[in-house]
Design a protein around this motif. Structure first.
Motif, mmCIF file in Angstrom:
data_model
loop_
_atom_site.group_PDB
_atom_site.id
_atom_site.type_symbol
_atom_site.label_atom_id
_atom_site.label_comp_id
_atom_site.label_asym_id
_atom_site.label_seq_id
_atom_site.Cartn_x
_atom_site.Cartn_y
_atom_site.Cartn_z
ATOM 1 N N ARG A 243 0.821 -1.210 0.000
ATOM 2 C CA ARG A 243 0.000 0.000 0.000
ATOM 3 C C ARG A 243 0.854 1.259 0.000
ATOM 4 O O ARG A 243 0.690 2.150 -0.844
ATOM 5 C CB ARG A 243 -0.918 0.025 1.236
ATOM 6 N N TYR A 244 1.796 1.332 0.943
ATOM 7 C CA TYR A 244 2.551 2.558 1.194
ATOM 8 C C TYR A 244 3.602 2.818 0.116
ATOM 9 O O TYR A 244 3.875 3.981 -0.217
ATOM 10 C CB TYR A 244 3.226 2.430 2.560
ATOM 11 N N ARG A 281 -3.053 5.617 -1.508
ATOM 12 C CA ARG A 281 -2.833 6.714 -0.543
ATOM 13 C C ARG A 281 -4.077 7.602 -0.415
ATOM 14 O O ARG A 281 -3.987 8.713 0.110
ATOM 15 C CB ARG A 281 -1.643 7.567 -0.987
ATOM 16 N N ASP A 282 -5.220 7.127 -0.901
ATOM 17 C CA ASP A 282 -6.446 7.920 -0.837
ATOM 18 C C ASP A 282 -6.959 7.956 0.605
ATOM 19 O O ASP A 282 -7.328 6.917 1.161
ATOM 20 C CB ASP A 282 -7.505 7.300 -1.750
ATOM 21 N N PRO A 283 -7.013 9.138 1.230
ATOM 22 C CA PRO A 283 -7.434 9.212 2.636
ATOM 23 C C PRO A 283 -8.890 8.821 2.850
ATOM 24 O O PRO A 283 -9.293 8.548 3.982
ATOM 25 C CB PRO A 283 -7.185 10.681 3.004
ATOM 26 N N ARG A 284 -9.692 8.794 1.793
ATOM 27 C CA ARG A 284 -11.074 8.351 1.930
ATOM 28 C C ARG A 284 -11.151 6.866 2.262
ATOM 29 O O ARG A 284 -12.158 6.395 2.802
ATOM 30 C CB ARG A 284 -11.847 8.617 0.633
ATOM 31 N N PRO A 289 -2.856 8.375 5.356
ATOM 32 C CA PRO A 289 -2.201 7.486 4.384
ATOM 33 C C PRO A 289 -0.687 7.643 4.297
ATOM 34 O O PRO A 289 -0.013 6.724 3.822
ATOM 35 C CB PRO A 289 -2.849 7.873 3.056
ATOM 36 N N GLU A 290 -0.143 8.785 4.761
ATOM 37 C CA GLU A 290 1.304 8.991 4.673
ATOM 38 C C GLU A 290 2.055 8.306 5.806
ATOM 39 O O GLU A 290 3.281 8.414 5.888
ATOM 40 C CB GLU A 290 1.619 10.490 4.676
ATOM 41 N N ASP A 297 -5.811 -1.502 8.376
ATOM 42 C CA ASP A 297 -6.578 -2.395 7.506
ATOM 43 C C ASP A 297 -6.179 -2.105 6.059
ATOM 44 O O ASP A 297 -6.382 -1.000 5.554
ATOM 45 C CB ASP A 297 -8.070 -2.142 7.707
ATOM 46 N N THR A 298 -5.603 -3.094 5.393
ATOM 47 C CA THR A 298 -5.167 -2.928 4.001
ATOM 48 C C THR A 298 -6.039 -3.729 3.033
ATOM 49 O O THR A 298 -5.632 -4.004 1.904
ATOM 50 C CB THR A 298 -3.700 -3.367 3.846
ATOM 51 N N GLY A 299 -7.234 -4.084 3.468
ATOM 52 C CA GLY A 299 -8.083 -4.947 2.657
ATOM 53 C C GLY A 299 -8.476 -4.371 1.310
ATOM 54 O O GLY A 299 -8.804 -5.125 0.388
#
Length: 362
Positions: A243-244, A281-284, A289-290, A297-299
């Motif tokens: 993700r990151y 990285r979408d905060p929604r 996200p940073e 949760d990375t689902g």
């Protein structure tokens, strides 16, 4: 939505998670027929990248054929061999104390695994790896350098010879299976098989190698999260790295019909980039996200895509990464150090060409 102002390479780009997810799952409007990268954009893209440059239903039939070699059962059966290969490579690296995490260790493990699946003899793997590394390099303007074109030709020649050898003497490898396979009653052409091997040979190296390098690098930069990883949170380490610090940054699509995004008309025939790394990285979807956080949760991550083009090798990349990181955690102390890394130069792939590392054995 972003609209490019570069007249020589006009394109649009989607970056929000919901938008990227929607487009990825709509191959009728967002086609793979011209490939998945702007620098290699071509109506003949399938000659180079095989089934990832096809759309359903052709893509569905081709993918079903290739996926037999990557079924959950087949992937799970590879774990003992991956662990054996990892321990052999790792023992040498740990003895050195200081080594390059990429070139001395992690890039060789997925190459060994995919080579065994394809049927590349051990004696040829270093050369195939060298060509595969050159294949994905780009110049400063992101065009293919002469060395990449030359490496492609070498690989095509090598795989053509390998196909001819398996015609004479079939084995238990993927090349032999592809030679015996049929789609709608027709055998695959030599060009189609060669394109599959080019794709798997490069992708089988790049995805896992860059994921592992990014995981090792980010853990060193975030000692608190490294402590969690070394305490056993290996799978969370992998998923949060995906993700990151996504190794796959984006994919391109051909817009097949006029569409509208945020009041902007995108005409048929346009190039659309789906920015999966930005979507991750979408905060929604991913609060704060940073922050590199193994407890999140990375689902909903999109690092391997979604829909009909979800990455065929995702399970294998995750397995290889888990085994390698488990063996590293068992073999070396948590307080390893990294030197000055060298990043790979590519518009689509984020990762390291070199990552100096100093470790102490446990």
């Amino acid at each position: 939505m972003y609209v490019s102002t570069l007249p020589e390479v006009p394109f649009y780009a989607l970056s929000r998670h919901a938008d990227v997810w929607t487009a990825w799952r709509d191959p009728a409007r967002y086609s793979n027929s011209h490939g998945v990268s702007l620098e290699l954009w071509s109506p003949q893209a399938r000659r180079r990248s095989s089934f990832i440059s096809m759309d359903p239903p052709e893509h569905t039939a081709f993918r079903a054929l290739i996926s037999r070699g990557f079924s959950p059962r087949r992937v799970a059966e590879l774990e003992p061999r991956i662990r054996e290969l990892t321990r052999a490579r790792l023992s040498t690296a740990v003895e050195m104390g200081g080594f390059d995490f990429i070139t001395d260790l992690v890039q060789r493990i997925p190459v060994d695994v995919i080579s065994e699946l394809i049927g590349v003899p051990e004696a040829d793997r270093d050369q195939v790896l060298a060509w595969s590394n050159l294949l994905v390099q780009r110049d400063e303007d992101f065009t293919m350098p002469h060395s990449a074109i030359e490496a492609t030709l070498h690989l095509v020649g090598y795989y053509t010879d390998l196909i001819a050898e398996r015609r004479r003497r079939p084995g238990e490898d993927l090349v032999s299976a592809l030679l015996a396979a049929e789609i709608d009653g027709a055998r695959l052409s030599e060009a189609d098989i060669c394109a599959v091997l080019l794709l798997l040979g490069a992708a089988g190296n790049e995805s896992t190698t860059k994921l592992l390098g990014n995981a090792w690098y980010q853990a060193a930069r975030h000692p608190g999260q490294r402590a969690l990883a070394f305490a056993g949170a290996i799978e969370a380490w992998i998923e949060e790295t995906l993700r990151y610090d996504s190794s796959g940054q984006m994919v391109a699509r051909l817009v097949t019909a006029d569409v509208t995004w945020y009041g902007q008309r995108v005409p048929a025939g346009s190039r659309m980039l789906l920015l999966g790394a930005a979507a991750n990285r979408d905060p929604r979807v991913f609060p704060d996200p940073e922050r590199f956080d193994l407890t999140r949760d990375t689902g909903d991550l999109l690092s391997f895509g979604t829909g009909p083009h979800f990455c065929l090798g995702a399970a294998l990349a995750r397995l290889e990464s888990r085994v390698v990181l488990e063996e590293l955690v068992a073999a070396v102390r948590e307080d390893y150090e990294i030197g000055t890394p060298v990043r790979m130069h590519s518009p689509n792939i984020r990762g390291f060409a070199a990552l100096p590392t100093v470790v102490e054995p446990r």
